[in-house]
Design a protein around this motif. Structure first.
Motif, PDB file in Angstrom:
ATOM      1  N   ASN A 137       0.889  -1.353   0.051  1.00 54.37           N
ATOM      2  CA  ASN A 137      -0.108  -0.158   0.133  1.00 54.37           C
ATOM      3  C   ASN A 137       0.910   1.283  -0.013  1.00 54.37           C
ATOM      4  O   ASN A 137       0.396   2.428   0.245  1.00 54.37           O
ATOM      5  N   ARG A 138       2.014   1.096  -0.350  1.00 60.55           N
ATOM      6  CA  ARG A 138       3.024   2.112  -0.156  1.00 60.55           C
ATOM      7  C   ARG A 138       3.315   3.151   0.608  1.00 60.55           C
ATOM      8  O   ARG A 138       3.075   4.480   0.698  1.00 60.55           O
ATOM      9  N   THR A 139       3.170   2.635   2.053  1.00 59.42           N
ATOM     10  CA  THR A 139       3.127   3.581   2.989  1.00 59.42           C
ATOM     11  C   THR A 139       4.202   3.376   4.042  1.00 59.42           C
ATOM     12  O   THR A 139       4.682   2.315   4.222  1.00 59.42           O
ATOM     13  N   LEU A 140       4.864   4.387   4.407  1.00 56.79           N
ATOM     14  CA  LEU A 140       6.169   4.499   5.345  1.00 56.79           C
ATOM     15  C   LEU A 140       5.655   4.447   6.752  1.00 56.79           C
ATOM     16  O   LEU A 140       4.890   5.130   7.186  1.00 56.79           O
ATOM     17  N   LEU A 141       6.281   3.590   7.489  1.00 59.67           N
ATOM     18  CA  LEU A 141       5.767   3.488   9.188  1.00 59.67           C
ATOM     19  C   LEU A 141       6.890   4.004   9.948  1.00 59.67           C
ATOM     20  O   LEU A 141       7.961   3.292   9.607  1.00 59.67           O
ATOM     21  N   LYS A 142       6.853   4.621  10.840  1.00 60.59           N
ATOM     22  CA  LYS A 142       7.726   4.864  11.650  1.00 60.59           C
ATOM     23  C   LYS A 142       7.076   4.328  12.929  1.00 60.59           C
ATOM     24  O   LYS A 142       6.254   4.787  13.681  1.00 60.59           O
ATOM     25  N   ASN A 143       7.968   3.412  13.840  1.00 57.58           N
ATOM     26  CA  ASN A 143       7.431   2.762  14.954  1.00 57.58           C
ATOM     27  C   ASN A 143       5.836   2.368  14.835  1.00 57.58           C
ATOM     28  O   ASN A 143       5.160   2.676  15.697  1.00 57.58           O
ATOM     29  N   LEU A 157       9.427   7.985  -3.112  1.00 61.65           N
ATOM     30  CA  LEU A 157       9.912   7.089  -2.237  1.00 61.65           C
ATOM     31  C   LEU A 157       9.647   5.739  -2.820  1.00 61.65           C
ATOM     32  O   LEU A 157      10.637   4.860  -2.626  1.00 61.65           O
ATOM     33  N   TYR A 158       8.528   5.474  -3.386  1.00 65.06           N
ATOM     34  CA  TYR A 158       8.210   4.229  -4.027  1.00 65.06           C
ATOM     35  C   TYR A 158       9.321   3.964  -5.130  1.00 65.06           C
ATOM     36  O   TYR A 158       9.498   2.795  -5.083  1.00 65.06           O
ATOM     37  N   LEU A 160      12.328   4.886  -5.287  1.00 63.55           N
ATOM     38  CA  LEU A 160      13.670   4.717  -4.580  1.00 63.55           C
ATOM     39  C   LEU A 160      13.569   3.081  -4.037  1.00 63.55           C
ATOM     40  O   LEU A 160      14.537   2.367  -4.224  1.00 63.55           O
ATOM     41  N   ILE A 161      12.468   2.843  -3.489  1.00 65.64           N
ATOM     42  CA  ILE A 161      12.370   1.185  -2.852  1.00 65.64           C
ATOM     43  C   ILE A 161      12.439   0.347  -3.871  1.00 65.64           C
ATOM     44  O   ILE A 161      12.947  -0.640  -3.550  1.00 65.64           O
ATOM     45  N   LYS A 162      11.658   0.582  -4.980  1.00 62.00           N
ATOM     46  CA  LYS A 162      11.558  -0.372  -6.077  1.00 62.00           C
ATOM     47  C   LYS A 162      12.923  -0.722  -6.682  1.00 62.00           C
ATOM     48  O   LYS A 162      13.027  -1.662  -7.261  1.00 62.00           O
ATOM     49  N   ASN A 163      13.670   0.489  -6.560  1.00 58.23           N
ATOM     50  CA  ASN A 163      14.953   0.459  -7.403  1.00 58.23           C
ATOM     51  C   ASN A 163      16.108   0.346  -6.218  1.00 58.23           C
ATOM     52  O   ASN A 163      17.194   1.025  -6.338  1.00 58.23           O
ATOM     53  N   GLN A 164      15.939  -0.281  -4.885  1.00 57.51           N
ATOM     54  CA  GLN A 164      16.558  -0.111  -3.901  1.00 57.51           C
ATOM     55  C   GLN A 164      18.134  -0.487  -4.040  1.00 57.51           C
ATOM     56  O   GLN A 164      18.243  -1.612  -4.894  1.00 57.51           O
ATOM     57  N   ASN A 165      19.083   0.461  -3.641  1.00 58.09           N
ATOM     58  CA  ASN A 165      20.506   0.093  -3.782  1.00 58.09           C
ATOM     59  C   ASN A 165      20.986   0.423  -5.305  1.00 58.09           C
ATOM     60  O   ASN A 165      21.828  -0.136  -5.755  1.00 58.09           O
ATOM     61  N   LYS A 166      20.084   0.830  -6.182  1.00 60.30           N
ATOM     62  CA  LYS A 166      20.270   1.336  -7.648  1.00 60.30           C
ATOM     63  C   LYS A 166      20.345   2.792  -8.163  1.00 60.30           C
ATOM     64  O   LYS A 166      19.338   3.284  -7.219  1.00 60.30           O
TER      65      LYS A 166
END
Length: 220
Positions: A137-143, A157-158, A160-166
Motif C-alpha cells: 500500500n506504499r506506506t512508510l511506517l515509523k514505529n 519514495l516508491y 527509490l524503494i523499487k530500485n533499492q540500492n540502484k
C-alpha cells in the motif's frame, strides 16, 4: 493491501479503519452499498469487508454486483446475523469468509490476510530499527505509525524503494513522479530535502549530477 470497508455502524466502522490504518493498510470506508457503488473503484482493492445489513443496498447485493462484473476480490462478510441460511448465502455468493459480530479486530486482520496470503508475504521492507515500508500500500511506517507524505513524496519514495540500492536518475524521477512534466532541478532538490526529513538519515544518498540511491542495508 488496500481494503474496501462497508459498515453502517459509525463507531465500528471508525474503529476498524483506525486499527487497519495503524497496521499499515489503506482503507476506503463506506456507510452503505449505494455510496460504495457510486464512489469506489471496485477493481482497486485486495480485500473487501462488507456488513450484511446496510441501508439502501446491502452487502449481499454488493457482492452479487461485484461477481456479475467478474471482480474476484476476496470478500469477508461481517454481521450480527447467526441464521445459518444467511451464512450459507454468503458463501454461495462467493464470500471468502464470514465473521460474526462482535469480533476482535486482530481476528479480522488474521482472516483478511488468510484470504489473500500472497499480499501478506514480503510486503514489508525494513529500512532501519524504526522504519518499515509497506510495499503493497506504499506506506512508510515509523514505529508502526504511518507517516504523512504528499502524493509526490509517496511516488518519489516508491521509486527509490523499487530500485533499492540502484541509481534513480533525475530523468526517471521526472518521468515517474512528475509524469514527464518539465520541472526544475530545484523542485527535485526541494522534494528530496523534505522527504529526507521523514526518513532514516542514510537512506537517500546523492550521486552528484546523476540522481539518488535509496540505500537499504541488511539489518541483523
Amino acid at each position: 493491501m488496500k481494503i474496501l470497508l462497508m459498515e453502517d455502524e459509525l463507531h465500528l466502522r471508525q474503529n476498524i479503519k483506525k486499527f487497519l490504518t495503524i497496521k499499515g493498510y489503506k482503507v476506503d470506508d463506506f456507510e452503505n452499498g449505494e455510496q460504495l457503488l457510486k464512489y469506489a473503484n471496485l477493481h482497486d482493492y485486495d480485500c473487501m469487508i462488507l456488513d450484511v445489513n446496510t441501508p439502501e443496498i446491502d452487502g449481499f447485493e454488493v457482492l452479487e454486483y461485484i461477481r456479475e462484473n467478474d471482480i474476484l476480490t476476496p470478500t469477508i462478510f461481517i454481521s450480527a446475523l447467526t441464521d445459518v441460511e444467511k451464512v450459507l448465502k454468503a458463501f454461495e455468493l462467493g464470500a471468502a469468509d464470514y465473521l460474526k459480530k462482535p469480533f476482535d479486530l486482530a481476528e479480522l486482520e488474521a482472516r483478511m490476510l488468510r484470504t489473500n496470503p500472497k499480499k501478506s508475504i514480503n510486503s514489508y521492507i525494513r529500512l532501519d530499527e524504526n522504519f518499515n515500508y509497506n510495499l503493497q500500500n506504499r506506506t512508510l511506517l515509523k514505529n508502526e505509525i504511518p507517516s504523512k507524505l504528499s502524493s509526490i513524496q509517496k511516488k518519489f519514495l516508491y521509486l527509490l524503494i523499487k530500485n533499492q540500492n540502484k541509481l534513480v536518475t533525475f530523468d526517471m524521477l521526472r518521468d515517474y513522479v512528475w509524469d514527464g512534466k518539465e520541472i526544475s532541478h530545484g523542485t527535485i532538490l526541494s522534494t528530496t530535502r523534505d522527504l529526507k526529513k521523514t526518513l532514516p538519515d542514510s537512506f537517500i544518498q546523492n550521486v552528484k549530477g546523476e540522481g539518488y540511491i535509496g540505500v537499504i542495508q541488511t539489518i541483523k
